[in-house]
Design an enzyme around this catalytic site. Structure first.
Site, PDB file in Angstrom:
ATOM      1  N   CYS A  34       0.854  -1.184   0.000  1.00 19.29           N
ATOM      2  CA  CYS A  34       0.000   0.000   0.000  1.00 19.29           C
ATOM      3  C   CYS A  34       0.888   1.231   0.000  1.00 19.29           C
ATOM      4  O   CYS A  34       2.120   1.134   0.084  1.00 19.29           O
ATOM      5  CB  CYS A  34      -0.902  -0.006   1.234  1.00 19.29           C
ATOM      6  SG  CYS A  34       0.026   0.046   2.795  1.00 19.29           S
ATOM      7  N   HIS A  63       5.913  -5.387   8.487  1.00 17.28           N
ATOM      8  CA  HIS A  63       5.930  -6.785   8.897  1.00 17.28           C
ATOM      9  C   HIS A  63       6.099  -7.713   7.699  1.00 17.28           C
ATOM     10  O   HIS A  63       5.143  -8.332   7.218  1.00 17.28           O
ATOM     11  CB  HIS A  63       4.643  -7.127   9.654  1.00 17.28           C
ATOM     12  CG  HIS A  63       4.642  -6.627  11.057  1.00 17.28           C
ATOM     13  ND1 HIS A  63       3.483  -6.376  11.772  1.00 17.28           N
ATOM     14  CD2 HIS A  63       5.660  -6.334  11.900  1.00 17.28           C
ATOM     15  CE1 HIS A  63       3.809  -5.946  12.982  1.00 17.28           C
ATOM     16  NE2 HIS A  63       5.119  -5.920  13.077  1.00 17.28           N
ATOM     17  N   HIS A  96       4.423   1.566  11.685  1.00 20.21           N
ATOM     18  CA  HIS A  96       3.330   1.320  12.627  1.00 20.21           C
ATOM     19  C   HIS A  96       3.139   2.460  13.608  1.00 20.21           C
ATOM     20  O   HIS A  96       2.112   2.526  14.294  1.00 20.21           O
ATOM     21  CB  HIS A  96       3.602   0.032  13.404  1.00 20.21           C
ATOM     22  CG  HIS A  96       3.900  -1.142  12.525  1.00 20.21           C
ATOM     23  ND1 HIS A  96       5.178  -1.618  12.320  1.00 20.21           N
ATOM     24  CD2 HIS A  96       3.086  -1.915  11.771  1.00 20.21           C
ATOM     25  CE1 HIS A  96       5.133  -2.639  11.482  1.00 20.21           C
ATOM     26  NE2 HIS A  96       3.881  -2.842  11.139  1.00 20.21           N
ATOM     27  N   GLU A 148       1.274  -0.942  16.329  1.00 20.92           N
ATOM     28  CA  GLU A 148       0.423   0.223  16.079  1.00 20.92           C
ATOM     29  C   GLU A 148      -0.395   0.583  17.321  1.00 20.92           C
ATOM     30  O   GLU A 148      -0.586   1.759  17.633  1.00 20.92           O
ATOM     31  CB  GLU A 148      -0.512  -0.034  14.892  1.00 20.92           C
ATOM     32  CG  GLU A 148      -1.373   1.182  14.558  1.00 20.92           C
ATOM     33  CD  GLU A 148      -2.402   0.924  13.476  1.00 20.92           C
ATOM     34  OE1 GLU A 148      -3.442   1.607  13.487  1.00 20.92           O
ATOM     35  OE2 GLU A 148      -2.166   0.038  12.617  1.00 20.92           O
ATOM     36  N   THR A 187      -5.746   0.570  12.401  1.00 18.61           N
ATOM     37  CA  THR A 187      -6.049   0.718  10.972  1.00 18.61           C
ATOM     38  C   THR A 187      -6.097  -0.604  10.210  1.00 18.61           C
ATOM     39  O   THR A 187      -6.612  -0.647   9.093  1.00 18.61           O
ATOM     40  CB  THR A 187      -5.010   1.621  10.286  1.00 18.61           C
ATOM     41  OG1 THR A 187      -3.720   0.998  10.343  1.00 18.61           O
ATOM     42  CG2 THR A 187      -4.956   2.993  10.925  1.00 18.61           C
ATOM     43  N   SER A 245       1.809 -10.122  10.693  1.00 13.61           N
ATOM     44  CA  SER A 245       1.163  -9.046   9.938  1.00 13.61           C
ATOM     45  C   SER A 245      -0.340  -9.070  10.194  1.00 13.61           C
ATOM     46  O   SER A 245      -1.032 -10.007   9.784  1.00 13.61           O
ATOM     47  CB  SER A 245       1.432  -9.194   8.436  1.00 13.61           C
ATOM     48  OG  SER A 245       0.608  -8.324   7.684  1.00 13.61           O
ATOM     49  N   ASN A 247      -2.791  -7.228   8.947  1.00 12.72           N
ATOM     50  CA  ASN A 247      -3.677  -7.153   7.774  1.00 12.72           C
ATOM     51  C   ASN A 247      -3.668  -8.462   6.989  1.00 12.72           C
ATOM     52  O   ASN A 247      -4.681  -8.854   6.416  1.00 12.72           O
ATOM     53  CB  ASN A 247      -3.327  -5.938   6.910  1.00 12.72           C
ATOM     54  CG  ASN A 247      -2.018  -6.085   6.175  1.00 12.72           C
ATOM     55  OD1 ASN A 247      -1.953  -6.730   5.133  1.00 12.72           O
ATOM     56  ND2 ASN A 247      -0.960  -5.476   6.698  1.00 12.72           N
ATOM     57  N   SER A 289       2.032  -5.628   3.322  1.00 13.20           N
ATOM     58  CA  SER A 289       3.477  -5.558   3.519  1.00 13.20           C
ATOM     59  C   SER A 289       4.243  -6.514   2.609  1.00 13.20           C
ATOM     60  O   SER A 289       5.466  -6.600   2.695  1.00 13.20           O
ATOM     61  CB  SER A 289       3.831  -5.868   4.982  1.00 13.20           C
ATOM     62  OG  SER A 289       3.206  -4.962   5.854  1.00 13.20           O
TER      63      SER A 289
END
Length: 330
Positions: A34, A63, A96, A148, A187, A245, A247, A289
């Site tokens: 991203c 990550h 993060h 984070e 997030t 990770s 996400n 990531s």
């Protein structure tokens, strides 16, 4: 970073491969890096160009082991705490985010530091400060121990923010219904799980204040939406990402919630080709990531095992770009 990867143990000669049934491969878009991850990695690379090696990085910049090892090869040194950084060395803070005490200590030591915190995480930090200024206690939705979460909770004084992960945690909160409360979110959470927790908070605390939009970042939302689109047509979904990770783990959960088995892998070498027995359609995606080169590595490995019919499933277009810090551009 472009080192060859081991050939699949079960890969065979061309005749054996073509004798196996074709594999429909649905690849999610968007996937992988991203804008925040792109920016963080570029910050480390630019810092190495400007200041030379070594450049220290507090915690993994993102990550992903492949990314971290690649930056190590270029001269980055990853440490857990600021006291591991020499006084005369530049240091980068990870994407993060970090507690306020970290840049404060860097300033005290007169360290040259560059903050690679994702701008969307920084936005949550500013929201936390504003809610405290308004006299509200913050309920923060996130996973305990995630960098984070540690960084965001470290933006305010101890006792001003309470962490919840589940609806059950909401039920245990000690606050009265009329107390001044606000909520914020990590997030990289599951969009669906977060929505359920927010609904539980709003039911129990009707006057709770929230951000204008959920703090789940656009990239997290888009990648989960893409998995939802392809998972319903797949027998199995592979997610490329690291076990730490958030996400990437959420992408596995999204597929499984739709009833589609899902496996998290870091590299092509981790594929167990027995997983493909009876699989006609396979889904493939990557956490925010994970670089695209790892996606192509997996596609190549799959193609060495069965003939591939590849198709991209697009859920959204991403054009977001975040600026680099002035320190590296002036």
């Amino acid at each position: 970073m472009n080192a060859p990867f081991p050939a699949p143990e079960t890969a065979a000669d061309d005749k054996t491969v073509t004798a196996r049934p074709p594999l429909n491969l649905l690849i999610a878009a968007p996937r992988g890096f991203c804008a925040g991850v792109d920016r963080a990695i570029e910050i480390v690379e630019k810092a190495l160009e400007r200041y030379g090696s070594p450049v220290y990085v507090r915690h993994e910049i993102v990550h992903n082991k492949y990314v971290v090892e690649g930056l190590k090869a270029k001269g980055a040194i990853f440490v857990e705490e600021l006291d591991e950084v020499p006084d005369d060395a530049p240091v980068v803070f990870s994407a993060h985010g970090v507690p306020k005490a970290v840049p404060a200590e860097a300033k005290r030591r007169k360290l040259l530091y560059v903050d690679a915190t994702c701008p969307l995480v920084s936005k949550v930090h500013r929201q936390a400060e504003r809610q405290i200024e308004k006299g509200r206690h913050i309920i923060f939705i996130g996973h305990e121990g995630h960098p984070e979460v540690i960084g965001t909770m470290g933006q305010v004084d101890p006792g001003q923010m309470t962490l919840v992960e589940t609806i059950e945690d909401v039920d245990k909160l000690p606050f009265d219904a009329d107390e001044q409360l606000a909520y914020l979110t990590q997030t990289t959470l599951s969009v669906d799980d977060t929505r359920e927790v927010i609904e539980a908070l709003e039911w129990r605390y009707p006057n709770i204040s929230g951000p204008k939009a959920e703090d789940i970042c656009y990239a997290t939302s888009n990648r989960q939406a893409a998995v939802k689109e392809l998972a319903q047509d797949c027998d199995l979904v592979l997610v490329i990402g690291s076990p730490n990770s958030s996400n990437a783990l959420r992408l596995v959960e999204v597929a499984e919630r739709l009833g589609t088995p899902s496996k998290l892998i870091q590299r092509a070498a981790e594929i167990d080709f027995a997983w493909l027995d009876g699989v006609e359609t396979l889904g493939l995606t990557a956490g925010a990531s994970a670089p695209e080169i790892l996606v192509r590595e997996v596609v190549t490995a799959l193609g060495e095992y069965r003939p591939i019919l590849e198709k991209t499933i697009t859920a959204a277009e991403e054009k977001m770009v975040f600026k680099l810090p002035r320190l590296l551009t002036e």
